[in-house]
Design an enzyme around this catalytic site. Structure first.
Site, PDB file in Angstrom:
ATOM      1  N   THR A  20       8.577  -2.202   5.187  1.00  0.00           N
ATOM      2  CA  THR A  20       9.567  -2.319   4.138  1.00  0.00           C
ATOM      3  C   THR A  20       9.354  -1.442   3.026  1.00  0.00           C
ATOM      4  O   THR A  20       8.481  -1.149   2.719  1.00  0.00           O
ATOM      5  CB  THR A  20      10.101  -3.860   3.747  1.00  0.00           C
ATOM      6  N   ASP A  21      10.502  -1.175   2.339  1.00  0.00           N
ATOM      7  CA  ASP A  21      10.630  -0.622   0.922  1.00  0.00           C
ATOM      8  C   ASP A  21      10.467  -1.646  -0.117  1.00  0.00           C
ATOM      9  O   ASP A  21      10.159  -3.015   0.061  1.00  0.00           O
ATOM     10  CB  ASP A  21      11.884   0.535   0.557  1.00  0.00           C
ATOM     11  N   ALA A  22      10.517  -1.174  -1.402  1.00  0.00           N
ATOM     12  CA  ALA A  22      10.415  -2.404  -2.481  1.00  0.00           C
ATOM     13  C   ALA A  22      11.355  -3.375  -2.563  1.00  0.00           C
ATOM     14  O   ALA A  22      10.989  -4.547  -3.018  1.00  0.00           O
ATOM     15  CB  ALA A  22      10.079  -1.437  -3.858  1.00  0.00           C
ATOM     16  N   ILE A  25      13.777  -4.198   2.487  1.00  0.00           N
ATOM     17  CA  ILE A  25      14.497  -3.630   3.369  1.00  0.00           C
ATOM     18  C   ILE A  25      13.898  -2.727   4.370  1.00  0.00           C
ATOM     19  O   ILE A  25      12.964  -1.707   3.842  1.00  0.00           O
ATOM     20  CB  ILE A  25      15.756  -2.996   2.913  1.00  0.00           C
TER      21      ILE A  25
END
Length: 149
Positions: A20-22, A25
């Site tokens: 995931t990103d920050a 997601i």
């Protein structure tokens, strides 16, 4: 992508932090990793080791065999999030002498999150095209209503 409903291979996975990103997601490029894992699991589930294929075993005869992605068109429909339980489906769309086209999708329950059309080329250790080994072609043929035996 195709509307027909062929037999499919199903590969379950859970979204991890590293995917995931920050914002929690799934980062878009990781869907490519997910569908690659689905293809690898399909072969392993049928007793085909990609390492054996590269070494010329596993039904590849005296020549090595490997699959290289020649083209991939992916469409992102909805985001996956941290800890989601996903299913990667793989179905055969076309099988030719030295190539095949797969339809793959990433699902969360009944929601399709991403779909991809993937063209694979079968190559030998020198990178030259070679026929898909018969045992591998037979496995992929089970994933198509037109090619099943």
């Amino acid at each position: 992508m195709s509307d027909r409903v062929p037999a499919v291979h199903r590969y379950p996975l859970r979204v991890q932090w590293e995917d995931t990103d920050a914002a929690g997601i799934v980062y878009y490029a990781n869907y490519l990793r997910f569908i690659e894992r689905g293809r690898s699991d399909l072969l392993l589930a049928h007793g085909i080791s990609q390492r054996d294929l590269m070494d010329g075993a596993g039904g590849a005869g005296d020549r090595s065999a490997a699959f290289a992605v020649r083209a991939c068109a992916i469409e992102y429909l909805k985001p996956a999030r941290l800890h989601d339980e996903l299913i990667v489906t793989t179905a055969l769309d076309e099988l030719r002498g030295a190539s095949l086209r797969l339809q793959q999708a990433v699902w969360r329950g009944e929601e399709r999150l991403a779909e991809a059309a993937v063209r694979l080329a079968c190559i030998d250790s020198a990178g030259r095209p070679r026929r898909v080994p018969a045992p591998v072609a037979a496995i992929f043929a089970t994933l198509s209503p037109n090619l099943s035996r």
